[in-house]
Design a protein around this motif. Structure first.
Motif, PDB file in Angstrom:
ATOM      1  N   SER A 185       0.708  -1.196   0.121  1.00  0.00           N
ATOM      2  CA  SER A 185      -0.086   0.009  -0.035  1.00  0.00           C
ATOM      3  C   SER A 185       0.772   1.197   0.086  1.00  0.00           C
ATOM      4  O   SER A 185       0.485   2.222  -0.503  1.00  0.00           O
ATOM      5  N   ALA A 186       2.035   1.101   0.739  1.00  0.00           N
ATOM      6  CA  ALA A 186       2.913   2.665   0.906  1.00  0.00           C
ATOM      7  C   ALA A 186       3.300   2.734  -0.829  1.00  0.00           C
ATOM      8  O   ALA A 186       3.552   3.803  -1.113  1.00  0.00           O
ATOM      9  N   VAL A 187       3.615   1.725  -1.473  1.00  0.00           N
ATOM     10  CA  VAL A 187       4.108   2.255  -2.848  1.00  0.00           C
ATOM     11  C   VAL A 187       3.197   2.447  -3.652  1.00  0.00           C
ATOM     12  O   VAL A 187       3.230   3.286  -4.697  1.00  0.00           O
ATOM     13  N   THR A 192       0.815   6.557  -7.098  1.00  0.00           N
ATOM     14  CA  THR A 192      -0.407   7.117  -7.103  1.00  0.00           C
ATOM     15  C   THR A 192      -0.191   8.754  -7.345  1.00  0.00           C
ATOM     16  O   THR A 192      -0.576   9.511  -8.110  1.00  0.00           O
ATOM     17  N   LYS A 193       0.466   9.234  -6.368  1.00  0.00           N
ATOM     18  CA  LYS A 193       1.059  10.692  -6.005  1.00  0.00           C
ATOM     19  C   LYS A 193       1.817  11.019  -7.238  1.00  0.00           C
ATOM     20  O   LYS A 193       1.422  12.232  -7.684  1.00  0.00           O
ATOM     21  N   PHE A 199      -0.241  13.662 -14.596  1.00  0.00           N
ATOM     22  CA  PHE A 199      -1.102  13.419 -15.484  1.00  0.00           C
ATOM     23  C   PHE A 199      -2.423  13.885 -15.085  1.00  0.00           C
ATOM     24  O   PHE A 199      -3.388  13.754 -15.809  1.00  0.00           O
ATOM     25  N   GLY A 200      -2.481  14.443 -13.874  1.00  0.00           N
ATOM     26  CA  GLY A 200      -3.960  15.222 -13.489  1.00  0.00           C
ATOM     27  C   GLY A 200      -4.474  14.097 -12.247  1.00  0.00           C
ATOM     28  O   GLY A 200      -4.058  12.910 -11.883  1.00  0.00           O
ATOM     29  N   GLU A 201      -5.596  14.459 -11.859  1.00  0.00           N
ATOM     30  CA  GLU A 201      -6.406  13.964 -10.829  1.00  0.00           C
ATOM     31  C   GLU A 201      -6.789  12.415 -11.141  1.00  0.00           C
ATOM     32  O   GLU A 201      -7.007  11.680 -10.118  1.00  0.00           O
ATOM     33  N   ASP A 202      -7.093  12.181 -12.411  1.00  0.00           N
ATOM     34  CA  ASP A 202      -7.650  10.678 -12.843  1.00  0.00           C
ATOM     35  C   ASP A 202      -6.717  10.270 -14.036  1.00  0.00           C
ATOM     36  O   ASP A 202      -7.414  10.344 -15.064  1.00  0.00           O
ATOM     37  N   PRO A 203      -5.567  10.022 -13.865  1.00  0.00           N
ATOM     38  CA  PRO A 203      -4.765   9.335 -15.086  1.00  0.00           C
ATOM     39  C   PRO A 203      -5.295   8.398 -15.799  1.00  0.00           C
ATOM     40  O   PRO A 203      -6.029   7.659 -15.378  1.00  0.00           O
ATOM     41  N   ASP A 204      -5.011   8.511 -17.216  1.00  0.00           N
ATOM     42  CA  ASP A 204      -5.565   7.542 -17.980  1.00  0.00           C
ATOM     43  C   ASP A 204      -5.211   5.966 -17.627  1.00  0.00           C
ATOM     44  O   ASP A 204      -4.239   5.952 -16.904  1.00  0.00           O
ATOM     45  N   VAL A 205      -6.355   5.121 -17.998  1.00  0.00           N
ATOM     46  CA  VAL A 205      -6.148   4.033 -17.265  1.00  0.00           C
ATOM     47  C   VAL A 205      -5.026   3.091 -17.936  1.00  0.00           C
ATOM     48  O   VAL A 205      -4.369   2.099 -16.975  1.00  0.00           O
ATOM     49  N   THR A 206      -4.309   3.488 -19.008  1.00  0.00           N
ATOM     50  CA  THR A 206      -2.862   2.857 -19.570  1.00  0.00           C
ATOM     51  C   THR A 206      -1.880   3.003 -18.153  1.00  0.00           C
ATOM     52  O   THR A 206      -0.593   2.339 -18.251  1.00  0.00           O
TER      53      THR A 206
END
Length: 453
Positions: A185-187, A192-193, A199-206
């Motif tokens: 979870s730490a990684v 995520t950060k 790439f913004g608050e919701d990066p593309d699923v790729t």
């Protein structure tokens, strides 16, 4: 009631032979190879001419999310057990991250009562481990409950356990096999950060496999394996996704022929990671978003190789239906999980057709080994006296999956448009045809799985 299935090609326990199986009530009465001229075929009330068909044990899926209670807008026990029956799956083991979570004994009993009323095929339920319910583990009945599920990576509610002291307590005290979801979870948080900053608050699923990366999986799986060795716990790692993780598992059979001892540490691969790669995000988007993430072609090929050398012991589905509206967004907003149970067996047989593994190994991974690993009584094999959980399949019968074929409540599949070469014609659960040439017998109910340990 006595049913005779004759002229079938029987695939069972590493062999393939032509023969006749006779069912009496809920059990297999006899198995007679066609080469055995000395044994008369028993009389029967019903005779099935299975010429040109393949008969296998019913599939045992060790990893499903049927969403009941509390999430029934996505799926429930009735709808998903129908899908299971249509796919040749006669037994399943369901996960605890529902509402309320299956983390106390009352919630566990309530799920069994629901399944007794609603499930068309056989069932059991995992008990969910948390930081605060370790005292309940020793009260679990090893003959009645399949195992303990431990989320060592991101999960819903309070089911994430990532403190090593808490983990060690669970590994030390569980009387049952522990099935782990291994992601660090730490990684995940750090990745995520970094992705959101870039790439913004919701990066593309790729970018999903960048967030839930190889390192995320390896660190957590390595910890689980170490704890299992230190405590002598029985560990079953769910949905292994990377070539690097495979280095943590021993090749070879589940049970050592010389000593009769079973492996203490085993691994599951899930269908999505055996079929898809990260190149498929461009085509299928969030439909293949799951945790752990679908990863590289090299990882997929390593997993496929591990199916035949014993590093992977079981193939499950991680069947996790969501409404398509839940799958909107990218790495952060789109829900993770996909419905897979109805088409798991035909998908694995497609891999057999490609030469990835033999059909006998498909039966081992999906039927025999789950039965042995969990100690399921009387199921997983075509044996005289065993429960008559069977699936009758027609090879060389191409068909294409369309939306109208899907029985899961969510109504979609990432496999839509795929042409399969195998068709499930009948599924027998405890001796009765719960699925018969496209028809579901809604009057049949499965049985609670029991275990010998």
């Amino acid at each position: 009631m006595r049913t005779r299935i004759e002229n079938a090609v029987i695939v069972n326990e590493g062999t393939r032979f032509a023969g006749t199986v006779t069912i009496e009530d809920d059990k297999i009465m006899s198995i007679v190879p066609d080469t055995d001229m000395m044994h008369a075929r028993p009389s029967a009330d019903k005779v099935i001419d299975a010429r040109g068909l393949v008969l296998m044990p019913g599939v045992i899926d060790d990893h499903v999310h049927f969403r009941e209670p509390g999430l029934t807008q996505k799926a429930d026990i009735a709808t998903e057990s129908r899908a299971a029956a249509a796919g040749g799956v006669t037994s399943y083991m369901d996960m605890p991250n529902v509402v309320p979570q299956t983390t106390d004994l009352d919630a566990l009993d309530a799920k069994f009562r629901l399944a007794e009323k609603k499930s068309l095929v056989n069932y059991s339920f995992f008990f969910g481990a948390t930081h605060t319910n370790t005292d309940l583990l020793e009260r679990l009945d090893p003959q009645q409950i399949c195992g303990v599920k431990l989320f060592m990576g991101s999960s819903t509610g309070n089911m994430l356990v990532d403190n090593e002291n808490s983990l060690k307590a669970i590994f030390s005290r569980s009387p049952l096999l522990i099935m782990t979801h291994c992601e660090d979870s730490a990684v995940i948080t750090a990745n995520t950060k970094a992705m959101c900053e870039r790439f913004g608050e919701d990066p593309d699923v790729t970018h999903h496999p960048d967030i839930r990366s190889e390192e995320v999986c390896f660190r957590s799986t390595e910890l689980a394996v170490r704890l299992a060795r230190e405590t002598n716990a029985r560990l079953h790692v769910a949905h292994v996704t990377t070539a690097r993780e495979l280095s943590l598992f021993q090749p070879g059979p589940l049970t050592d022929e010389a000593t009769g001892r079973m492996k203490n540490i085993t691994a599951e691969a899930c269908l999505a990671h055996l079929i898809f790669t990260d190149a498929d995000y461009a085509r299928l988007g969030t439909r293949i978003k799951c945790n752990p993430a679908v990863k590289t072609m090299a990882d997929r090929e390593a997993l496929r190789q591990a199916l035949t050398d014993g590093r992977i012991d079981v193939v499950g589905t991680d069947h996790a239906p969501h409404l398509l509206s839940d799958k909107e967004g990218g790495c952060i907003k789109a829900a993770s999980g996909m419905p897979m149970i109805q088409f798991s067996l035909v998908s694995m047989l497609a891999l057999a057709d490609k030469g990835v593994l033999g059909i006998e190994r498909v039966a081992d991974l999906m039927c025999h080994t789950p039965a042995r690993l969990f100690g399921i009584q009387g199921r997983g094999f075509i044996r005289e006296g065993a429960q008559a959980d069977l699936v009758l399949l027609r090879p060389s019968a191409p068909w294409t999956l369309h939306k109208e074929n899907i029985l899961s409540r969510c109504g979609w599949s990432p496999l839509e448009g795929t042409t399969f070469n195998w068709t499930v014609e009948q599924t027998y659960c405890n001796g009765y045809p719960v699925y018969d040439h496209g028809r579901i017998n809604e009057d049949i109910r499965g049985q609670r799985l029991t275990f010998s340990r």
